[in-house]
Design an enzyme around this catalytic site. Structure first.
Site, PDB file in Angstrom:
ATOM      1  N   CYS A  73       6.578  -5.556   5.316  1.00 33.19           N
ATOM      2  CA  CYS A  73       5.967  -5.385   4.056  1.00 33.19           C
ATOM      3  C   CYS A  73       4.960  -4.076   4.222  1.00 33.19           C
ATOM      4  O   CYS A  73       4.055  -4.276   4.951  1.00 33.19           O
ATOM      5  CB  CYS A  73       5.189  -6.583   3.327  1.00 33.19           C
ATOM      6  SG  CYS A  73       4.265  -6.072   1.926  1.00 33.19           S
ATOM      7  N   CYS A 183       8.356   1.122   0.767  1.00 34.86           N
ATOM      8  CA  CYS A 183       8.567  -0.474   0.271  1.00 34.86           C
ATOM      9  C   CYS A 183       9.809  -0.970   0.651  1.00 34.86           C
ATOM     10  O   CYS A 183      10.759  -0.417   0.311  1.00 34.86           O
ATOM     11  CB  CYS A 183       8.128  -0.349  -1.374  1.00 34.86           C
ATOM     12  SG  CYS A 183       8.045  -2.057  -1.940  1.00 34.86           S
TER      13      CYS A 183
HETATM   14  N1  DGL Z   1       7.835  -5.154  -0.100  1.00 34.64           N
HETATM   15  C1  DGL Z   1       6.644  -5.025  -0.069  1.00 34.64           C
HETATM   16  C2  DGL Z   1       6.177  -3.476   0.283  1.00 34.64           C
HETATM   17  O1  DGL Z   1       6.868  -3.152   1.209  1.00 34.64           O
HETATM   18  C3  DGL Z   1       5.614  -5.113  -1.486  1.00 34.64           C
HETATM   19  C4  DGL Z   1       6.190  -5.137  -2.838  1.00 34.64           C
HETATM   20  C5  DGL Z   1       4.987  -5.746  -3.567  1.00 34.64           C
HETATM   21  O2  DGL Z   1       5.027  -6.998  -3.364  1.00 34.64           O
HETATM   22  O3  DGL Z   1       4.498  -5.107  -4.252  1.00 34.64           O
HETATM   23  O4  DGL Z   1       5.245  -2.905   0.308  1.00 34.64           O
END
Ligand code: DGL
Length: 261
Positions: A73, A183
Protein backbone atom coordinates in the site's frame (compact mmCIF):
# COMPACT_ATOMS: atom_id res chain seq x y z
CA UNK A 1 14.40 -22.46 4.13
CA UNK A 2 11.67 -21.34 6.42
CA UNK A 3 8.06 -22.54 6.56
CA UNK A 4 6.57 -19.34 7.99
CA UNK A 5 4.36 -17.28 5.65
CA UNK A 6 5.14 -13.88 4.19
CA UNK A 7 2.60 -11.30 5.37
CA UNK A 8 1.21 -8.80 2.87
CA UNK A 9 -1.18 -5.99 3.79
CA UNK A 10 -3.15 -3.16 2.22
CA UNK A 11 -6.21 -1.11 3.11
CA UNK A 12 -8.22 -3.53 1.00
CA UNK A 13 -7.91 -5.48 -2.21
CA UNK A 14 -5.42 -3.23 -4.01
CA UNK A 15 -2.49 -5.21 -2.65
CA UNK A 16 -3.80 -8.30 -4.43
CA UNK A 17 -2.26 -6.89 -7.62
CA UNK A 18 1.07 -7.05 -5.78
CA UNK A 19 0.36 -10.45 -4.27
CA UNK A 20 -0.20 -11.84 -7.77
CA UNK A 21 3.35 -10.79 -8.74
CA UNK A 22 4.78 -12.12 -5.46
CA UNK A 23 3.16 -15.53 -5.91
CA UNK A 24 4.28 -15.64 -9.54
CA UNK A 25 7.93 -15.07 -8.66
CA UNK A 26 7.99 -16.92 -5.36
CA UNK A 27 5.92 -20.09 -5.84
CA UNK A 28 7.76 -21.82 -2.97
CA UNK A 29 6.42 -19.39 -0.39
CA UNK A 30 3.24 -19.33 1.68
CA UNK A 31 1.46 -15.98 2.00
CA UNK A 32 -0.89 -14.40 4.50
CA UNK A 33 -2.79 -11.45 3.02
CA UNK A 34 -4.53 -8.95 5.26
CA UNK A 35 -7.04 -6.46 3.84
CA UNK A 36 -7.79 -3.72 6.36
CA UNK A 37 -11.16 -3.15 4.69
CA UNK A 38 -12.77 -1.76 7.81
CA UNK A 39 -10.59 1.33 7.45
CA UNK A 40 -10.62 1.71 3.66
CA UNK A 41 -9.85 4.20 2.22
CA UNK A 42 -6.48 4.89 3.84
CA UNK A 43 -5.93 7.71 1.38
CA UNK A 44 -8.30 10.09 3.15
CA UNK A 45 -7.27 9.27 6.72
CA UNK A 46 -5.07 11.35 9.01
CA UNK A 47 -1.37 10.59 9.11
CA UNK A 48 -1.29 9.87 12.83
CA UNK A 49 -4.08 7.29 12.50
CA UNK A 50 -2.29 5.50 9.65
CA UNK A 51 1.00 5.43 11.53
CA UNK A 52 -0.57 3.82 14.61
CA UNK A 53 -2.63 1.42 12.52
CA UNK A 54 0.42 0.41 10.45
CA UNK A 55 2.50 -0.33 13.54
CA UNK A 56 -0.36 -2.28 15.15
CA UNK A 57 -0.83 -4.40 12.01
CA UNK A 58 2.91 -5.06 11.60
CA UNK A 59 3.24 -6.18 15.22
CA UNK A 60 0.17 -8.42 14.99
CA UNK A 61 1.45 -10.00 11.76
CA UNK A 62 4.81 -10.74 13.40
CA UNK A 63 2.96 -12.36 16.33
CA UNK A 64 1.00 -14.47 13.86
CA UNK A 65 4.32 -15.89 12.71
CA UNK A 66 5.19 -13.93 9.55
CA UNK A 67 8.82 -14.26 8.39
CA UNK A 68 8.71 -11.08 6.28
CA UNK A 69 6.36 -8.19 5.63
CA UNK A 70 5.24 -6.53 2.41
CA UNK A 71 3.49 -3.18 2.81
CA UNK A 72 1.43 -3.48 -0.39
CA UNK A 73 0.00 0.00 0.00
CA UNK A 74 1.68 3.19 -1.17
CA UNK A 75 -0.30 5.26 1.34
CA UNK A 76 0.76 3.13 4.33
CA UNK A 77 4.37 3.24 3.13
CA UNK A 78 4.27 7.01 2.68
CA UNK A 79 3.27 7.71 6.26
CA UNK A 80 3.98 4.59 8.32
CA UNK A 81 6.94 2.68 6.82
CA UNK A 82 9.55 4.41 8.99
CA UNK A 83 7.54 3.84 12.17
CA UNK A 84 7.00 0.18 11.24
CA UNK A 85 10.69 -0.36 10.50
CA UNK A 86 11.54 1.20 13.86
CA UNK A 87 9.56 -1.42 15.80
CA UNK A 88 9.91 -4.49 13.57
CA UNK A 89 12.84 -6.84 13.15
CA UNK A 90 11.31 -8.57 10.11
CA UNK A 91 12.62 -8.07 6.57
CA UNK A 92 10.26 -5.44 5.11
CA UNK A 93 9.49 -4.42 1.53
CA UNK A 94 7.44 -1.24 1.26
CA UNK A 95 5.79 -0.16 -1.98
CA UNK A 96 6.13 3.39 -3.21
CA UNK A 97 5.24 5.12 -6.47
CA UNK A 98 7.71 4.22 -9.24
CA UNK A 99 8.99 7.77 -9.74
CA UNK A 100 12.60 6.61 -10.00
CA UNK A 101 12.08 4.17 -12.92
CA UNK A 102 9.71 6.68 -14.54
CA UNK A 103 12.43 9.36 -14.47
CA UNK A 104 14.79 6.95 -16.22
CA UNK A 105 12.22 6.02 -18.88
CA UNK A 106 10.58 9.32 -19.83
CA UNK A 107 11.42 10.87 -23.18
CA UNK A 108 9.17 13.93 -22.92
CA UNK A 109 10.40 14.74 -19.42
CA UNK A 110 6.79 14.81 -18.20
CA UNK A 111 5.76 12.14 -15.69
CA UNK A 112 2.22 11.66 -14.43
CA UNK A 113 1.60 10.16 -11.02
CA UNK A 114 -1.82 8.91 -9.91
CA UNK A 115 -2.00 8.27 -6.16
CA UNK A 116 -4.04 8.96 -3.05
CA UNK A 117 -4.22 12.42 -1.49
CA UNK A 118 -2.29 11.19 1.56
CA UNK A 119 0.55 9.68 -0.48
CA UNK A 120 1.06 12.82 -2.55
CA UNK A 121 0.93 15.08 0.51
CA UNK A 122 3.59 13.06 2.34
CA UNK A 123 7.14 14.21 2.94
CA UNK A 124 8.33 10.88 1.65
CA UNK A 125 6.76 11.51 -1.76
CA UNK A 126 8.27 15.01 -1.91
CA UNK A 127 11.68 13.47 -1.15
CA UNK A 128 11.18 10.79 -3.79
CA UNK A 129 10.50 13.42 -6.46
CA UNK A 130 13.33 15.67 -5.20
CA UNK A 131 15.85 12.82 -5.26
CA UNK A 132 14.93 11.21 -8.56
CA UNK A 133 12.88 13.50 -10.77
CA UNK A 134 14.14 16.95 -9.97
CA UNK A 135 14.84 17.78 -13.61
CA UNK A 136 11.50 16.50 -14.85
CA UNK A 137 8.00 17.87 -14.74
CA UNK A 138 5.98 15.71 -12.36
CA UNK A 139 2.19 16.03 -12.54
CA UNK A 140 0.98 14.57 -9.26
CA UNK A 141 -2.74 13.87 -9.55
CA UNK A 142 -4.58 12.93 -6.37
CA UNK A 143 -7.53 10.60 -6.92
CA UNK A 144 -9.84 10.94 -3.90
CA UNK A 145 -12.58 8.32 -3.90
CA UNK A 146 -11.04 6.15 -6.63
CA UNK A 147 -9.69 3.25 -4.53
CA UNK A 148 -12.96 3.12 -2.61
CA UNK A 149 -15.06 3.16 -5.79
CA UNK A 150 -12.95 0.38 -7.35
CA UNK A 151 -13.49 -1.74 -4.29
CA UNK A 152 -17.12 -1.04 -3.48
CA UNK A 153 -18.63 -0.33 -6.94
CA UNK A 154 -16.33 -2.51 -9.07
CA UNK A 155 -13.57 -1.70 -11.57
CA UNK A 156 -16.07 -1.51 -14.48
CA UNK A 157 -18.64 0.66 -12.72
CA UNK A 158 -19.89 4.04 -14.06
CA UNK A 159 -18.68 5.64 -10.80
CA UNK A 160 -15.10 4.54 -11.51
CA UNK A 161 -15.37 5.67 -15.15
CA UNK A 162 -16.57 9.14 -14.07
CA UNK A 163 -13.67 9.52 -11.62
CA UNK A 164 -11.13 8.39 -14.22
CA UNK A 165 -12.48 10.96 -16.70
CA UNK A 166 -11.65 13.67 -14.16
CA UNK A 167 -8.30 12.37 -12.90
CA UNK A 168 -6.65 11.14 -16.11
CA UNK A 169 -7.47 14.15 -18.32
CA UNK A 170 -4.83 16.50 -16.81
CA UNK A 171 -2.09 13.92 -17.48
CA UNK A 172 -3.19 13.46 -21.08
CA UNK A 173 -3.13 17.20 -21.81
CA UNK A 174 0.21 17.78 -20.03
CA UNK A 175 2.07 15.45 -22.41
CA UNK A 176 3.13 12.79 -19.91
CA UNK A 177 4.64 9.75 -21.64
CA UNK A 178 4.86 7.72 -18.41
CA UNK A 179 2.06 7.43 -15.89
CA UNK A 180 2.95 5.95 -12.52
CA UNK A 181 0.19 3.93 -10.87
CA UNK A 182 1.02 5.11 -7.36
CA UNK A 183 -1.73 3.22 -5.57
CA UNK A 184 -2.03 -0.56 -5.59
CA UNK A 185 -5.75 -0.34 -6.37
CA UNK A 186 -5.13 1.33 -9.73
CA UNK A 187 -3.68 -1.64 -11.70
CA UNK A 188 -7.24 -3.01 -11.45
CA UNK A 189 -8.29 -0.21 -13.83
CA UNK A 190 -5.10 0.01 -15.90
CA UNK A 191 -6.94 -0.65 -19.18
CA UNK A 192 -9.47 2.09 -18.48
CA UNK A 193 -6.66 4.52 -17.61
CA UNK A 194 -4.78 3.62 -20.82
CA UNK A 195 -7.95 4.25 -22.89
CA UNK A 196 -8.01 7.84 -21.64
CA UNK A 197 -4.39 8.52 -22.56
CA UNK A 198 -2.76 8.97 -25.99
CA UNK A 199 -1.50 5.73 -27.56
CA UNK A 200 2.00 4.80 -26.46
CA UNK A 201 1.86 6.28 -22.96
CA UNK A 202 3.49 3.76 -20.64
CA UNK A 203 1.78 2.79 -17.37
CA UNK A 204 4.15 1.86 -14.61
CA UNK A 205 3.29 -0.28 -11.62
CA UNK A 206 5.68 -1.76 -9.12
CA UNK A 207 4.44 -5.31 -8.46
CA UNK A 208 7.20 -7.13 -10.36
CA UNK A 209 10.22 -5.15 -9.04
CA UNK A 210 8.82 -5.49 -5.51
CA UNK A 211 8.68 -9.26 -5.92
CA UNK A 212 12.35 -9.27 -7.05
CA UNK A 213 13.30 -7.11 -4.08
CA UNK A 214 11.50 -9.46 -1.69
CA UNK A 215 13.30 -12.47 -3.18
CA UNK A 216 16.65 -10.70 -2.68
CA UNK A 217 15.87 -9.81 0.95
CA UNK A 218 14.69 -13.33 1.79
CA UNK A 219 17.77 -14.81 0.13
CA UNK A 220 20.10 -12.53 2.07
CA UNK A 221 18.37 -13.44 5.35
CA UNK A 222 18.47 -17.18 4.58
CA UNK A 223 14.66 -17.26 4.60
CA UNK A 224 13.94 -18.19 0.99
CA UNK A 225 11.61 -21.12 0.25
CA UNK A 226 10.09 -23.70 2.55
CA UNK A 227 6.43 -23.09 1.73
CA UNK A 228 4.02 -24.72 -0.73
CA UNK A 229 2.35 -21.77 -2.41
CA UNK A 230 -0.45 -21.65 0.15
CA UNK A 231 -2.47 -18.48 0.55
CA UNK A 232 -4.45 -17.53 3.63
CA UNK A 233 -6.50 -14.35 3.63
CA UNK A 234 -8.07 -12.20 6.27
CA UNK A 235 -9.98 -8.95 6.46
CA UNK A 236 -10.95 -6.58 9.24
CA UNK A 237 -14.24 -6.10 7.36
CA UNK A 238 -16.84 -8.59 6.15
CA UNK A 239 -15.22 -11.64 4.47
CA UNK A 240 -18.21 -12.03 2.15
CA UNK A 241 -17.51 -8.67 0.52
CA UNK A 242 -13.97 -9.66 -0.51
CA UNK A 243 -14.41 -13.33 -1.44
CA UNK A 244 -15.92 -12.79 -4.91
CA UNK A 245 -13.12 -10.43 -6.00
CA UNK A 246 -10.43 -12.71 -4.65
CA UNK A 247 -11.82 -15.74 -6.45
CA UNK A 248 -12.15 -13.80 -9.71
CA UNK A 249 -8.55 -12.58 -9.52
CA UNK A 250 -6.89 -15.84 -8.59
CA UNK A 251 -9.30 -18.25 -10.24
CA UNK A 252 -9.27 -20.42 -7.15
CA UNK A 253 -11.45 -20.58 -4.07
CA UNK A 254 -9.62 -18.98 -1.18
CA UNK A 255 -10.93 -18.92 2.33
CA UNK A 256 -11.14 -15.42 3.82
CA UNK A 257 -11.41 -15.11 7.59
CA UNK A 258 -12.28 -12.15 9.76
CA UNK A 259 -9.26 -10.96 11.76
CA UNK A 260 -8.65 -8.04 14.09
CA UNK A 261 -4.96 -7.20 14.43
N1 DGL B 1 -4.06 0.72 -2.06
C1 DGL B 1 -3.60 1.80 -1.31
C2 DGL B 1 -2.39 2.50 -1.90
O1 DGL B 1 -1.60 1.84 -2.56
C3 DGL B 1 -4.56 2.75 -0.64
C4 DGL B 1 -5.92 2.97 -1.14
C5 DGL B 1 -6.75 3.62 -0.08
O2 DGL B 1 -7.15 2.90 0.85
O3 DGL B 1 -6.98 4.83 -0.15
O4 DGL B 1 -2.16 3.66 -1.71
Amino acid sequence: MNKQPIAVFDSGLGGLTVLRALRGQLPQEDFFYFADTRFLPYGDRPEVFLKERGVLIAEALAKRGAKALVIACNTATAVAAEAIRAVSSLPIVALEPGVKPAAALTKTGVIGVLATTRTLASERFQRLVGNHANHHKVIAQACPGLAEAIETEGADSPQVAALLDIFVAPLATAGADIVVLGCTHYPWVAAAIAQRLPTGVHLLDTGEPVARQLARLLGAAGLLGGGRGNLTMATSGAPVSVIATVNRLFGEKIHVEHWEP
